[in-house]
Motif scaffolding. Structure first.
Motif, short mmCIF file in Angstrom:
data_model
loop_
_atom_site.label_atom_id
_atom_site.label_comp_id
_atom_site.label_asym_id
_atom_site.label_seq_id
_atom_site.Cartn_x
_atom_site.Cartn_y
_atom_site.Cartn_z
N PRO A 336 0.76 -1.13 -0.03
CA PRO A 336 0.04 0.01 0.12
C PRO A 336 0.98 1.21 0.18
O PRO A 336 0.39 2.38 -0.35
CB PRO A 336 -0.83 -0.26 1.08
CG PRO A 336 -0.06 -1.24 2.16
CD PRO A 336 0.53 -2.03 1.19
N ARG A 339 1.51 2.75 -3.97
CA ARG A 339 0.27 3.10 -5.01
C ARG A 339 0.74 3.80 -5.99
O ARG A 339 1.24 5.18 -5.74
CB ARG A 339 -0.78 3.70 -4.00
CG ARG A 339 -1.49 2.75 -3.46
CD ARG A 339 -2.80 3.32 -2.61
NE ARG A 339 -3.38 2.29 -1.50
CZ ARG A 339 -4.21 2.45 -0.84
NH1 ARG A 339 -4.83 3.81 -0.96
NH2 ARG A 339 -4.76 1.44 0.01
N ARG B 3 -11.87 5.27 14.65
CA ARG B 3 -12.57 6.30 14.61
C ARG B 3 -13.64 6.37 15.51
O ARG B 3 -13.94 5.27 16.09
CB ARG B 3 -13.23 6.33 13.07
CG ARG B 3 -11.92 6.63 11.90
CD ARG B 3 -12.43 6.55 10.74
NE ARG B 3 -13.57 7.22 10.20
CZ ARG B 3 -14.04 7.24 8.92
NH1 ARG B 3 -13.30 6.43 8.06
NH2 ARG B 3 -14.83 8.05 8.68
N GLU B 40 -15.35 4.83 3.73
CA GLU B 40 -14.05 4.16 3.64
C GLU B 40 -14.07 2.84 2.72
O GLU B 40 -15.25 2.42 2.58
CB GLU B 40 -13.59 3.74 5.15
CG GLU B 40 -14.40 2.52 5.42
CD GLU B 40 -13.66 1.86 6.57
OE1 GLU B 40 -12.48 2.12 7.14
OE2 GLU B 40 -14.47 0.93 7.10
N THR B 41 -12.96 2.50 2.21
CA THR B 41 -13.05 1.09 1.50
C THR B 41 -12.47 0.13 2.52
O THR B 41 -11.27 0.18 2.88
CB THR B 41 -12.38 1.33 0.44
OG1 THR B 41 -12.77 2.37 -0.56
CG2 THR B 41 -12.32 0.02 -0.57
N LYS B 204 -12.79 3.72 -7.52
CA LYS B 204 -12.26 4.61 -6.42
C LYS B 204 -12.82 6.11 -6.59
O LYS B 204 -13.19 6.59 -5.62
CB LYS B 204 -10.75 4.70 -6.81
CG LYS B 204 -9.85 4.93 -5.64
CD LYS B 204 -8.21 5.05 -5.86
CE LYS B 204 -7.76 3.52 -5.94
NZ LYS B 204 -6.28 3.75 -6.35
N GLU B 208 -15.29 8.38 -3.98
CA GLU B 208 -15.15 9.71 -3.63
C GLU B 208 -16.08 10.76 -3.95
O GLU B 208 -16.62 11.52 -3.08
CB GLU B 208 -13.73 10.21 -4.14
CG GLU B 208 -12.63 9.97 -3.37
CD GLU B 208 -11.21 10.06 -4.07
OE1 GLU B 208 -11.21 10.73 -5.11
OE2 GLU B 208 -10.12 8.93 -3.84
N SER B 213 -19.36 4.23 1.13
CA SER B 213 -18.41 3.22 1.64
C SER B 213 -18.33 2.07 0.87
O SER B 213 -19.38 1.87 0.07
CB SER B 213 -18.63 2.89 2.90
OG SER B 213 -18.88 3.90 3.90
N CYS B 228 -7.80 -0.09 -0.82
CA CYS B 228 -8.39 -0.17 0.34
C CYS B 228 -7.94 0.71 1.64
O CYS B 228 -6.65 1.08 1.57
CB CYS B 228 -8.50 -1.51 0.98
SG CYS B 228 -9.63 -2.72 -0.07
N ASP B 229 -8.71 1.28 2.52
CA ASP B 229 -8.11 1.91 3.85
C ASP B 229 -8.09 0.91 4.94
O ASP B 229 -7.09 1.42 5.58
CB ASP B 229 -9.11 3.01 3.99
CG ASP B 229 -9.45 3.89 3.02
OD1 ASP B 229 -8.60 4.34 2.56
OD2 ASP B 229 -10.74 4.07 2.83
N ARG B 230 -8.74 -0.17 5.12
CA ARG B 230 -8.64 -0.98 6.08
C ARG B 230 -8.72 -2.26 5.51
O ARG B 230 -9.44 -2.56 4.39
CB ARG B 230 -9.67 -0.74 7.13
CG ARG B 230 -9.52 0.29 8.08
CD ARG B 230 -9.92 0.34 9.42
NE ARG B 230 -11.49 0.16 9.22
CZ ARG B 230 -12.40 -0.66 9.68
NH1 ARG B 230 -11.78 -1.27 10.99
NH2 ARG B 230 -13.78 -0.78 9.55
N ASP B 244 -5.79 -1.37 10.02
CA ASP B 244 -5.45 -0.43 8.95
C ASP B 244 -4.53 -1.18 7.98
O ASP B 244 -3.63 -1.89 8.25
CB ASP B 244 -4.72 0.52 9.44
CG ASP B 244 -4.10 1.90 8.71
OD1 ASP B 244 -5.08 2.72 8.21
OD2 ASP B 244 -3.13 1.98 8.12
#
Lengths: 405, 353
Positions: A336, A339, B3, B40-41, B204, B208, B213, B228-230, B244
């Motif tokens: 990651p 990217r 969060r 989030e993704t 993606k 946005e 999500s 992904c974010d998580r 994460d």
């Protein structure tokens, strides 16, 4: 029977037939196992004769038939006669009856002993057809494949049988390529029977050794393909390919159908066997991250042609061709923090049926210019192993001899 | 990085889904706990048969019944438990607030209707618009997802589209009602890499734009890393690790995550670096006892991992793990047997033993 002896007798026998025009031979470089020259494989797709007008006329004739039986019958007979004779009368007979699907449209390869050569491309680019044509599972339309200096495409089926034992293939889907009604033992012993290498206890002993070599246990010998897991089935496919101690194995997407953890194990096996037996592979895949770590040389294919070829480092570190650049940038990187900005190709892969003249990549290429639509792209050599075919890239020499000095 | 609770869009608690088949009960999902935050993704990754798709179907309540049945757990979306909604209320949420796209767009598009009809259908079901307005909206959304000359293509049938374009149609259909959550089940698996890159980029960009999500289900660690974010790692019906993306890819704590990451070619890896997870994913009719990963685990603790199911441990904020290496029982076992089972921060890709 030792392997050397078999080879010698075979070469001798071919050599005796040298006077025969049928056999075509070349002087091959010492470490080259297999050389492919301008290989083409077209599939003919029949174009049906236009039936719409015929149908309209036929329906009309039936309407007439309803009112006046004799005239209607005559009309129907007339239409049928016209339908079958029209395609033979000029100018209608000029219409092409078949379309050419140019699956492989002139590829050259030199596969050196002990190397893993990669053939990559998107689906439909002809990589599997190329593989099958190279070992003559499909008859090529034109071109030559030299093995031990002999063009195998000119051999009779009897002579070809001798060659087959040296050229083997592992297919993508082991379940489809293993006989569901034969046990593992039967599947592996079959090549021994066909080639008369071993029989009876000796053959059975060899089967067990092979099973061990590919990481299966002796008790697996009497199981059927459906009783194996996907990874084990692929091991069985590999064992069968190894049975006759080949020099050269085509790996046609051997791990694409497998889960990641199993995939790693099969890759390990393929590499171990290569080291142990000094095998040479043609490795076909669409997974570039795998190709990168696995192969020594890469050939990037697009719509039946090779776009760029070179060593793994040359292709992945200093690729020149716009298609290679887009392809490599499109591969998701498992990190990651890395990217990257991607190069997006617009559109889809066009169909290989009657492709336009000029460069095959013209419809999606970011560098496309007028000349690409007319002329085939020239070869541009960057080192004596790295070549790209494109009109619009900088630098490059006309031939690899430039770097020989 | 965790969060605040008010940012949670969807919360799955103790989800349990079984399939009652003739061969026996397939324990597809034993216990799944996931939180999805707003915009989030979240990646859901695992081998085939680990229960990723069943989790997605369970969220939407579309597990084929029979043989499937959700036995336990809560799916809380905007404070209400979706499992207790009536069919009519659930239909209002499905496709409207939570949309889904499937792996194979050809089997999920109806071959006898034009794509325009199919996108309009979703719009008209959830919004009070006329057929004409719905079609206009369809054209708008089709050009938004990058289908060229959408006003003509809207009247085409699915077979007239290529694989990548079909997936765009599916995405258009999913986006047509501005969902808050999109579940994408292997959206790019059957596509070529260049097309895959286009589709992922589209997902993606739209996430946005719509502030949406995404739960992205895939077996490809590369896709996860790009998108992904998580990430939640699933194995045989359990979530083994969730956290994460940067942390999980840099120093995964769970042995299975390590195995998965070691088994794929990483950008700077060499041939020898590919590590193997021995064995295969178990048959879920008769799964291994307690921690279902124990027969394949390099850190197996005899008499613990196969007896007691590890509870979820939060090793750092927002990073949960289900493994005995981090539990109190595990620490007691290590002390008793004088053996260490430490995987903290060794770089992966190198052999573990």
């Amino acid at each position: 029977m030792s392997k050397d002896y078999q080879d010698k007798s075979f070469i001798d026998r071919i050599a005796q037939k040298q006077q025969d025009d049928r056999i075509r031979t070349i002087e091959m470089e010492k470490d080259v196992v297999l050389q492919v020259k301008d290989l083409r494989k077209f599939f003919d797709i029949p174009i049906p004769f236009e039936t719409t007008w015929f149908m309209i006329a036929f329906v009309g004739a039936i309407v007439v038939f309803a009112f006046n039986q004799i005239a209607g019958l005559g009309l129907i007979a007339g239409i049928i006669v016209v339908y079958f004779t029209l395609p033979r009368i000029p100018p209608f007979n000029k219409r092409p009856k078949v379309a050419h699907l140019k699956a492989v449209d002139g590829i050259d390869l030199k596969i050196k002993k002990g190397k893993i050569v990669g053939l990559v491309g998107e689906s439909g680019c002809g990589k599997s057809t190329a593989a099958k044509t190279i070992i003559r599972l499909l008859e090529p339309t034109s071109g030559a494949v030299y093995f031990k200096g002999i063009d195998i495409n000119r051999l009779t089926s009897e002579e070809m049988k001798e060659i087959r034992r040296h050229l083997q293939i592992v297919f993508q889907d082991p379940y489809a390529s293993l006989n569901p009604r034969a046990t593992a033992h039967d599947i592996i012993i079959e090549p021994f029977d066909i080639h008369g290498v071993a029989s009876g206890d000796e053959a059975s002993y060899k089967v067990l050794t092979l099973l061990k070599d590919v990481g299966l246990a002796p008790h697996h010998a009497y199981r059927y393909p459906h009783e194996f897991s996907g990874g084990q089935r692929q091991r069985l496919g590999i064992a069968r390919a190894l049975a006759l101690e080949p020099d050269f194995i085509v790996m046609d997407e051997p791990v694409s159908n497998l889960d990641v953890s199993v995939r790693a194990a099969i890759i390990q096996l393929i590499l171990d066997l290569q080291k142990k037996m000094g095998l040479t592979y043609l490795f076909i895949a669409h997974d570039l991250s795998l190709i990168k770590i696995l192969v020594d040389e890469v050939n990037v294919m697009y719509l039946g042609k090779i776009m760029e070829a070179g060593t793994s480092d040359e292709i992945f570190e200093s690729m020149m061709h716009p298609y290679t650049k887009a392809l490599i940038s499109a591969v998701p990187i498992a990190d990651p923090t890395k990217r990257s900005k991607k190069i997006f190709l617009t559109g889809d892969i066009p169909t290989p049926i009657n492709p336009p003249p000029g460069c095959k990549f013209q419809t999606r290429c970011p560098l496309v210019s007028d000349i690409c639509r007319v002329e085939d792209p020239p070869a541009k050599w960057y080192t004596n192993s790295h070549v790209a075919y494109c009109h619009n890239i900088e630098g490059g020499e006309e031939s690899p001899e430039f770097f020989a000095k | 990085m965790s969060r605040p609770p008010e940012d949670v869009l969807l919360e799955i608690k103790g989800l349990k889904t079984y399939f009652f088949t003739e061969e026996g009960v397939v324990k597809a999902i034993e216990s799944v706990d996931i939180e999805v935050y707003k915009s989030e993704t979240l990646g859901l990754v695992g081998e085939s048969g680990s229960g990723k798709s069943v989790t997605a179907l369970s969220i939407l309540g579309i597990v084929p019944d029979p043989p499937g049945k959700i036995l336990d757990g809560q799916v809380v979306f905007h404070g209400q438990d979706l499992r207790h909604l009536s069919d009519a209320d659930m239909r209002k949420i499905r496709g409207n607030q939570i949309a889904m796209i499937f792996q194979d767009p050809m089997t999920s598009l109806n071959p006898v209707f034009t794509v325009g009809d199919q996108i309009s259908e979703a719009i008209m079901l959830h919004q009070k618009v006329s057929k004409k307005e719905a079609k206009e909206k369809s054209i708008k959304i089709m050009s938004l997802v990058g289908i060229p000359s959408a006003d003509e293509r809207v009247d085409n049938y699915p077979f007239e589209f290529s694989g990548g374009m079909r997936q765009r149609v599916m995405i258009a259909m999913a986006l047509s009602c501005n969902p808050e959550l999109l579940i994408a089940d292997e959206p790019s698996t059957s596509l070529d890499v260049t097309i895959q890159a286009q589709i992922l980029e589209l997902l993606k960009a739209t996430s946005e734009e719509f502030d949406m999500s995404i739960i992205l289900i895939t077996h490809d660690m590369g896709v996860i890393a790009e998108m992904c974010d998580r990430v939640a790692v699933m194995y045989a019906g359990y979530i083994c690790e969730i956290g994460d993306i940067m942390i999980i890819f840099k120093s995964p704590f769970h042995p299975y995550t390590r195995g998965l990451l070691g088994a794929i070619p990483r950008p700077d890896a060499e041939r020898e670096d590919l590590t193997i997870i021995r064995g295969a994913i178990p048959n879920l009719i008769n799964p291994p006892s307690a921690c279902r990963f124990h027969p394949r685990c390099d850190y197996f603790m005899q008499g613990l991992c196969d007896v007691i199911l590890p509870s979820i441990i939060e090793v750092e904020p927002g990073h949960d793990i289900r493994c005995h290496i981090y539990t109190e029982e595990g620490k007691a076992w290590m002390q008793k047997h004088g053996q260490q089972r430490e995987i903290g921060k060794i770089p992966i890709g190198k052999a573990i033993n």
